[in-house]
Scaffold this motif. Structure first.
Motif, PDB file in Angstrom:
ATOM      1  N   SER A   8     -29.838  48.829  20.231  1.00  0.00           N
ATOM      2  CA  SER A   8     -30.072  49.311  21.765  1.00  0.00           C
ATOM      3  C   SER A   8     -29.354  48.230  22.515  1.00  0.00           C
ATOM      4  CB  SER A   8     -31.494  49.265  22.019  1.00  0.00           C
ATOM      5  OG  SER A   8     -32.094  47.876  21.882  1.00  0.00           O
ATOM      6  N   LYS A   9     -28.872  46.933  21.938  1.00  0.00           N
ATOM      7  CA  LYS A   9     -28.408  45.853  22.704  1.00  0.00           C
ATOM      8  C   LYS A   9     -26.796  45.759  22.456  1.00  0.00           C
ATOM      9  CE  LYS A   9     -32.586  43.107  22.581  1.00  0.00           C
ATOM     10  NZ  LYS A   9     -32.754  43.421  24.132  1.00  0.00           N
ATOM     11  N   SER A  10     -26.062  45.026  23.395  1.00  0.00           N
ATOM     12  CA  SER A  10     -24.597  44.642  22.909  1.00  0.00           C
ATOM     13  C   SER A  10     -24.367  43.387  23.207  1.00  0.00           C
ATOM     14  CB  SER A  10     -23.876  45.672  24.121  1.00  0.00           C
ATOM     15  OG  SER A  10     -22.594  45.088  24.054  1.00  0.00           O
ATOM     16  N   PHE A  11     -24.033  42.822  22.178  1.00  0.00           N
ATOM     17  CA  PHE A  11     -23.715  41.105  22.105  1.00  0.00           C
ATOM     18  C   PHE A  11     -22.210  41.039  22.352  1.00  0.00           C
ATOM     19  CE2 PHE A  11     -27.917  41.429  20.260  1.00  0.00           C
ATOM     20  CZ  PHE A  11     -28.626  40.300  20.967  1.00  0.00           C
ATOM     21  N   THR A  12     -21.503  40.135  22.957  1.00  0.00           N
ATOM     22  CA  THR A  12     -20.246  39.912  22.954  1.00  0.00           C
ATOM     23  C   THR A  12     -20.088  38.089  22.956  1.00  0.00           C
ATOM     24  OG1 THR A  12     -19.461  41.867  24.211  1.00  0.00           O
ATOM     25  CG2 THR A  12     -17.916  40.041  24.018  1.00  0.00           C
ATOM     26  N   PHE A  13     -19.595  37.874  21.895  1.00  0.00           N
ATOM     27  CA  PHE A  13     -19.369  36.422  21.578  1.00  0.00           C
ATOM     28  C   PHE A  13     -17.760  36.046  21.819  1.00  0.00           C
ATOM     29  CE2 PHE A  13     -23.153  37.624  19.463  1.00  0.00           C
ATOM     30  CZ  PHE A  13     -24.081  36.524  19.879  1.00  0.00           C
ATOM     31  N   LEU A  14     -17.324  35.115  22.565  1.00  0.00           N
ATOM     32  CA  LEU A  14     -16.124  34.731  22.528  1.00  0.00           C
ATOM     33  C   LEU A  14     -15.993  33.252  22.084  1.00  0.00           C
ATOM     34  CD1 LEU A  14     -14.738  36.035  26.100  1.00  0.00           C
ATOM     35  CD2 LEU A  14     -14.859  37.111  23.998  1.00  0.00           C
ATOM     36  N   LEU A  15     -15.144  33.110  21.211  1.00  0.00           N
ATOM     37  CA  LEU A  15     -15.207  31.529  20.550  1.00  0.00           C
ATOM     38  C   LEU A  15     -13.695  31.179  20.450  1.00  0.00           C
ATOM     39  CD1 LEU A  15     -17.389  33.274  18.576  1.00  0.00           C
ATOM     40  CD2 LEU A  15     -17.701  30.974  17.876  1.00  0.00           C
ATOM     41  N   THR A  16     -13.470  29.902  21.033  1.00  0.00           N
ATOM     42  CA  THR A  16     -12.261  29.418  20.859  1.00  0.00           C
ATOM     43  C   THR A  16     -12.089  28.861  19.446  1.00  0.00           C
ATOM     44  OG1 THR A  16     -12.806  26.884  21.462  1.00  0.00           O
ATOM     45  CG2 THR A  16     -12.092  28.468  23.332  1.00  0.00           C
ATOM     46  N   GLU A  17     -10.773  28.715  19.005  1.00  0.00           N
ATOM     47  CA  GLU A  17     -10.424  28.251  17.880  1.00  0.00           C
ATOM     48  C   GLU A  17     -11.097  27.002  17.605  1.00  0.00           C
ATOM     49  OE1 GLU A  17      -6.636  26.910  15.054  1.00  0.00           O
ATOM     50  OE2 GLU A  17      -6.272  28.201  16.910  1.00  0.00           O
ATOM     51  N   LEU A  23     -20.492  39.000  10.503  1.00  0.00           N
ATOM     52  CA  LEU A  23     -21.290  39.438  11.731  1.00  0.00           C
ATOM     53  C   LEU A  23     -20.466  40.553  12.629  1.00  0.00           C
ATOM     54  CD1 LEU A  23     -23.293  36.299  12.939  1.00  0.00           C
ATOM     55  CD2 LEU A  23     -24.226  38.520  11.607  1.00  0.00           C
ATOM     56  N   THR A  24     -19.220  40.544  12.432  1.00  0.00           N
ATOM     57  CA  THR A  24     -18.340  41.363  13.110  1.00  0.00           C
ATOM     58  C   THR A  24     -18.469  42.725  12.666  1.00  0.00           C
ATOM     59  OG1 THR A  24     -16.311  41.084  11.463  1.00  0.00           O
ATOM     60  CG2 THR A  24     -16.510  39.369  13.411  1.00  0.00           C
ATOM     61  N   HIS A  25     -19.125  42.823  11.742  1.00  0.00           N
ATOM     62  CA  HIS A  25     -19.273  44.457  11.308  1.00  0.00           C
ATOM     63  C   HIS A  25     -20.515  45.006  11.790  1.00  0.00           C
ATOM     64  CE1 HIS A  25     -15.993  44.404   8.502  1.00  0.00           C
ATOM     65  NE2 HIS A  25     -16.468  43.229   7.952  1.00  0.00           N
ATOM     66  N   ILE A  38     -10.339  33.297  20.159  1.00  0.00           N
ATOM     67  CA  ILE A  38      -8.961  32.835  21.226  1.00  0.00           C
ATOM     68  C   ILE A  38      -8.394  31.791  20.360  1.00  0.00           C
ATOM     69  CG2 ILE A  38      -8.323  32.154  23.294  1.00  0.00           C
ATOM     70  CD1 ILE A  38     -11.119  33.018  24.436  1.00  0.00           C
ATOM     71  N   PRO A  39      -7.277  32.153  19.864  1.00  0.00           N
ATOM     72  CA  PRO A  39      -6.748  30.944  18.853  1.00  0.00           C
ATOM     73  C   PRO A  39      -5.747  30.011  19.718  1.00  0.00           C
ATOM     74  CG  PRO A  39      -5.494  33.012  18.808  1.00  0.00           C
ATOM     75  CD  PRO A  39      -6.538  33.281  19.554  1.00  0.00           C
ATOM     76  N   TYR A  40      -5.466  28.679  19.100  1.00  0.00           N
ATOM     77  CA  TYR A  40      -4.815  27.849  19.907  1.00  0.00           C
ATOM     78  C   TYR A  40      -3.229  28.340  20.401  1.00  0.00           C
ATOM     79  CZ  TYR A  40      -7.888  24.111  17.980  1.00  0.00           C
ATOM     80  OH  TYR A  40      -8.824  23.434  17.617  1.00  0.00           O
ATOM     81  N   GLU A  70     -10.146  39.371  27.666  1.00  0.00           N
ATOM     82  CA  GLU A  70      -8.741  40.045  27.369  1.00  0.00           C
ATOM     83  C   GLU A  70      -7.816  39.294  26.590  1.00  0.00           C
ATOM     84  OE1 GLU A  70      -7.503  40.131  31.627  1.00  0.00           O
ATOM     85  OE2 GLU A  70      -8.799  41.772  32.111  1.00  0.00           O
ATOM     86  N   SER A  71      -8.000  37.820  26.413  1.00  0.00           N
ATOM     87  CA  SER A  71      -6.938  37.320  25.869  1.00  0.00           C
ATOM     88  C   SER A  71      -7.612  37.074  24.178  1.00  0.00           C
ATOM     89  CB  SER A  71      -6.872  35.878  26.263  1.00  0.00           C
ATOM     90  OG  SER A  71      -6.435  35.902  27.352  1.00  0.00           O
ATOM     91  N   ALA A  72      -8.693  37.377  23.778  1.00  0.00           N
ATOM     92  CA  ALA A  72      -9.302  37.261  22.726  1.00  0.00           C
ATOM     93  C   ALA A  72      -8.791  38.171  21.557  1.00  0.00           C
ATOM     94  CB  ALA A  72     -10.887  37.243  22.647  1.00  0.00           C
ATOM     95  N   LEU A  73      -8.993  38.174  20.313  1.00  0.00           N
ATOM     96  CA  LEU A  73      -8.693  38.866  19.306  1.00  0.00           C
ATOM     97  C   LEU A  73     -10.060  39.430  18.624  1.00  0.00           C
ATOM     98  CD1 LEU A  73      -5.675  37.021  17.528  1.00  0.00           C
ATOM     99  CD2 LEU A  73      -5.606  38.743  19.159  1.00  0.00           C
ATOM    100  N   PHE A  74     -10.086  40.729  18.491  1.00  0.00           N
ATOM    101  CA  PHE A  74     -11.369  41.558  17.803  1.00  0.00           C
ATOM    102  C   PHE A  74     -11.063  42.089  16.773  1.00  0.00           C
ATOM    103  CE2 PHE A  74     -12.374  40.502  22.278  1.00  0.00           C
ATOM    104  CZ  PHE A  74     -13.538  40.426  22.362  1.00  0.00           C
ATOM    105  N   GLY A  75     -11.967  42.541  16.054  1.00  0.00           N
ATOM    106  CA  GLY A  75     -12.016  43.391  14.689  1.00  0.00           C
ATOM    107  C   GLY A  75     -10.953  42.733  13.619  1.00  0.00           C
TER     108      GLY A  75
END
Length: 277
Positions: free
Chosen positions: A162-171, A194-196, A205-207, A256-261
């Motif tokens: 029922s929740k939505s978590f979005t995590f953005l991590l730099t390299e 955990l991405t599944h 977000i890679p260097y 917008e700059s992050a890679l997912f999936g």
């Protein structure tokens, strides 16, 4: 807005006193002000006695009803914005017991539906292995065993669909070597697994990614009602909707700059292999 921690503590009482004084100077009762600004009399009473901190929208409605000049509106609105900002000192949290902070976070996570985490430096406890959590607490006082357990308990929220978590991590956040190489590889593997989860989105977000905003601070946004910003000595909690909206906008820029999936899992696999090698 100057964020003096002492001023943050005084601003709520200052705002309550200022709004009450302005109403009296205008010759209005609480009932008459209530009718003019469309806010219940009981809420106005709570605002003026400091029992309730008004939002900027509430303050602007009250000031318009009082016919306040533009300069006064700007002054009192600035005070209201400060009143909606809270400084939480890290040393004070330690004195209360760091396990109590875990209970507070669990409550925030339980109440929220959409949670956004920007992580430019380290992996958050919600995504961490027990070894990583223990290492992250190495400079914290108190019984760390209890805190590790509480952090792991909080991870159950990730499985709540029922929740939505979005995590953005730099390299840098992913690769920061808090543990020996093999343990870091396991930690990065956990991120990939955990991405599944249906309720979890993990972006990396890679260097070399071109982004016009710098990764100034770790911050978390809970729905549209709270944003918290971390520093070495404590955290700021913003409850004014304009501040929260600004953090949501900044989060969107990074998102917008992050890679997912599959792209994110591919990078995580490479970084884990780097540690294994």
């Amino acid at each position: 807005m100057t964020l003096d921690p002492d001023q943050l503590g005084r601003s709520k009482s200052d705002l309550a006193e200022t709004l009450r004084r302005l109403r009296l100077e205008a010759g209005l009762t609480g009932d008459r002000l209530s009718v003019r600004c469309g806010i219940s009399q009981s809420k106005i009473s709570k605002i003026e006695t400091g029992k309730l901190t008004p939002t900027l929208v509430d303050v602007e409605r009250i000031l318009r009803a009082l016919g306040a000049p533009a300069a006064l509106v700007r002054e009192v609105s600035s005070l209201a914005r400060t009143a909606n900002t809270e400084w939480q000192d890290k040393r004070a949290s330690w004195r209360r017991g760091i396990e109590k902070r875990q209970a507070e976070l669990a409550s925030l996570e339980s109440d929220a539906t959409e949670l956004r985490y920007f992580l430019p430096a380290m992996i958050t406890g919600l995504l961490a292995t027990p070894e990583y959590i223990r290492a992250s607490l190495s400079h914290s006082p108190g019984d760390r065993t209890i805190v590790v357990g509480r952090k792991l308990e909080r991870q159950a929220a990730l499985y709540d669909e029922s929740k939505s978590f979005t995590f953005l991590l730099t390299e840098q956040a992913v690769k920061w070597a808090l543990l020996p190489p093999q343990a870091m590889a396991v930690q990065i593997d956990r991120l990939a697994s955990l991405t599944h989860l249906p309720s979890v989105r993990i972006g990396v977000i890679p260097y070399g990614t071109l982004i016009t905003r710098g990764p100034m601070n770790t911050f978390t946004v809970y729905d549209d009602r709270l944003a918290t910003v971390e520093s070495f000595t404590g955290r700021l909690a913003f409850r004014d909707h304009r501040d929260i909206q600004r953090y949501r906008e900044i989060f969107s820029i990074f998102e917008e700059s992050a890679l997912f999936g599959d792209e994110a899992r591919g990078l995580l696999g490479e970084w884990a292999m780097m540690y294994r090698e």
